[in-house]
Design a protein around this motif. Structure first.
Motif, short mmCIF file in Angstrom:
data_model
loop_
_atom_site.label_atom_id
_atom_site.label_comp_id
_atom_site.label_asym_id
_atom_site.label_seq_id
_atom_site.Cartn_x
_atom_site.Cartn_y
_atom_site.Cartn_z
N PRO A 100 -59.22 55.97 6.13
CA PRO A 100 -59.67 56.33 7.49
C PRO A 100 -59.32 57.77 7.86
O PRO A 100 -60.05 58.42 8.61
CB PRO A 100 -58.95 55.33 8.39
CG PRO A 100 -57.80 54.83 7.59
CD PRO A 100 -58.26 54.85 6.17
N THR A 101 -58.22 58.28 7.31
CA THR A 101 -57.83 59.66 7.60
C THR A 101 -58.88 60.64 7.09
O THR A 101 -59.35 61.52 7.82
CB THR A 101 -56.46 59.99 6.95
OG1 THR A 101 -55.46 59.17 7.54
CG2 THR A 101 -56.11 61.46 7.19
N PHE A 102 -59.27 60.48 5.83
CA PHE A 102 -60.25 61.41 5.25
C PHE A 102 -61.65 61.22 5.83
O PHE A 102 -62.40 62.18 5.98
CB PHE A 102 -60.26 61.29 3.73
CG PHE A 102 -59.07 61.93 3.07
CD1 PHE A 102 -58.84 63.29 3.20
CD2 PHE A 102 -58.17 61.16 2.36
CE1 PHE A 102 -57.74 63.89 2.61
CE2 PHE A 102 -57.06 61.75 1.76
CZ PHE A 102 -56.84 63.12 1.89
N LEU A 103 -62.00 59.98 6.16
CA LEU A 103 -63.29 59.75 6.82
C LEU A 103 -63.33 60.46 8.17
O LEU A 103 -64.32 61.11 8.53
CB LEU A 103 -63.53 58.25 7.00
CG LEU A 103 -63.93 57.46 5.76
CD1 LEU A 103 -63.92 55.96 6.06
CD2 LEU A 103 -65.31 57.88 5.26
N GLY A 112 -64.86 53.52 11.53
CA GLY A 112 -64.57 52.43 12.46
C GLY A 112 -65.36 52.57 13.75
O GLY A 112 -65.73 53.67 14.15
N ARG A 113 -65.58 51.44 14.42
CA ARG A 113 -66.42 51.44 15.62
C ARG A 113 -65.86 52.34 16.72
O ARG A 113 -66.58 53.14 17.30
CB ARG A 113 -66.54 50.01 16.17
CG ARG A 113 -67.48 49.90 17.38
CD ARG A 113 -67.43 48.53 18.00
NE ARG A 113 -66.11 48.25 18.56
CZ ARG A 113 -65.79 47.10 19.17
NH1 ARG A 113 -66.68 46.13 19.25
NH2 ARG A 113 -64.57 46.92 19.66
N ILE A 159 -57.60 57.19 16.23
CA ILE A 159 -58.21 55.87 16.43
C ILE A 159 -58.66 55.29 15.10
O ILE A 159 -58.55 54.08 14.86
CB ILE A 159 -59.40 55.98 17.40
CG1 ILE A 159 -58.90 56.36 18.80
CG2 ILE A 159 -60.17 54.67 17.46
CD1 ILE A 159 -60.02 56.72 19.76
N ALA A 160 -59.16 56.14 14.19
CA ALA A 160 -59.59 55.66 12.88
C ALA A 160 -58.42 55.03 12.14
O ALA A 160 -58.57 54.01 11.44
CB ALA A 160 -60.17 56.81 12.06
N VAL A 161 -57.23 55.62 12.28
CA VAL A 161 -56.04 55.13 11.59
C VAL A 161 -55.41 53.94 12.32
O VAL A 161 -55.06 52.93 11.71
CB VAL A 161 -55.00 56.25 11.42
CG1 VAL A 161 -53.66 55.70 10.95
CG2 VAL A 161 -55.51 57.30 10.44
N GLY A 162 -55.28 54.07 13.64
CA GLY A 162 -54.55 53.05 14.40
C GLY A 162 -55.42 52.01 15.09
O GLY A 162 -54.91 50.98 15.54
#
Length: 300
Positions: free
Chosen positions: A46-49, A115-116, A163-166
């Motif tokens: 998710p970090t790289f995305l 992620g949404r 938000i992508a990570v958490g």
């Protein structure tokens, strides 16, 4: 590879390089957002995305701004803007718009896979900054709104990655993003818009820098530092950050204040640009202190 495809690839490279500083700072704040959400150890995917989404959306909206502002940039008294690819006629307009579309698709696609909730913030970021330049709406022409929108950019990419990570917006993440936004809002009149006064007047813009005296702009710079300094104290005593945050911010604040002080004597472009470089470093490293401030370090 055909000659036309090679030409388009060359245009993409030229356009990207022209905005490399924006590419760095917005991707940097996204990385910091991931570190804050992961408390130093974020999940890599998710970090790289999120970083990729932030990078490409940033490039899309800033290059679209260059398309719309190409005449303004060509008339600018500063070489930095005059030498931008579109202002200088180095890149065809069609190539620039195709690059804008390509980067937008790449950025929003990566945001979707992050992620949404992250995608929702990506979409907000893209729409907000596209409307900043879109001629029929043009937030850039709106007094105060211009600075408000500009100051949200890196904070939004910080939120995207966090938000992508958490999965959610945590209090430390929101605190970091808000601190960055407020700092940028108060330094923009003196350290950004003041350099564009002539072209902004010529093309009907109305910025805070136009209506503020130089002393007021310097006072805004001081206020920006005091707000960040206060944020360090609040973060330490009330939000669970460790001593690295207030200690580091205190050091950077002293350096920043020392550079700002001579500006009270009167406007000097050389002096203002020097302070701008220091402010850029301040803005870049304060989020790092926030990320470090959330880590459980053995020596603390």
């Amino acid at each position: 590879m055909s000659e036309s495809n090679q030409s388009f690839l060359n245009s993409i490279k030229t356009l990207f390089v022209s905005r490399k500083s924006m590419a760095f700072i917005y991707t940097w704040t996204a990385a910091i957002g991931a570190l804050i959400a992961g408390r130093g150890l974020p999940a890599m995917q998710p970090t790289f995305l999120a970083m990729g989404a932030s990078l490409f959306i940033t490039m899309s909206v800033y290059l679209y701004n260059d398309v719309v502002d190409r005449e303004m940039d060509a008339a600018s008294p500063t070489n930095i803007k005059k030498e931008r690819p579109l202002a200088g006629g180095q890149v065809p307009l069609s190539h620039a718009m195709n690059t804008v579309y390509l980067f937008a698709i790449l950025g929003l696609t990566l945001g979707f896979f992050a992620g949404r909730n992250a995608f929702i913030v990506c979409a907000i970021y893209f729409v907000l900054f596209s409307l900043y330049s879109y001629p029929k709406i043009r937030f850039k022409r709106m007094f105060i709104v211009k600075s408000l929108v500009t100051s949200t950019g890196p904070s939004l990419t910080m939120l995207i990655a966090g938000i992508a990570v958490g999965g959610i917006i945590t209090t430390p993440l929101l605190f970091a993003a808000a601190t960055e936004m407020v700092f940028m809002f108060f330094v923009l009149p003196g350290l950004a818009d003041s350099f564009d006064l002539e072209e902004d007047k010529a093309f009907g813009m109305k910025t805070m820098a136009m209506v503020m005296s130089w002393t007021q702009k310097v006072q805004f710079m001081v206020l920006s530092v005091l707000i960040v300094f206060s944020a360090g104290i609040v973060g330490f005593y009330y939000l669970g950050f460790n001593i690295i945050l207030p200690a580091g911010i205190s050091l950077f604040s002293i350096i920043m204040m020392k550079e700002i002080a001579p500006l009270f004597k009167g406007y000097s472009e050389e002096g203002a640009r020097r302070v701008r470089k220091v402010a850029y470093g301040f803005y870049t490293f304060v989020p790092v202190l926030m990320a470090l401030g959330l880590m459980s370090l053995p020596f603390l």
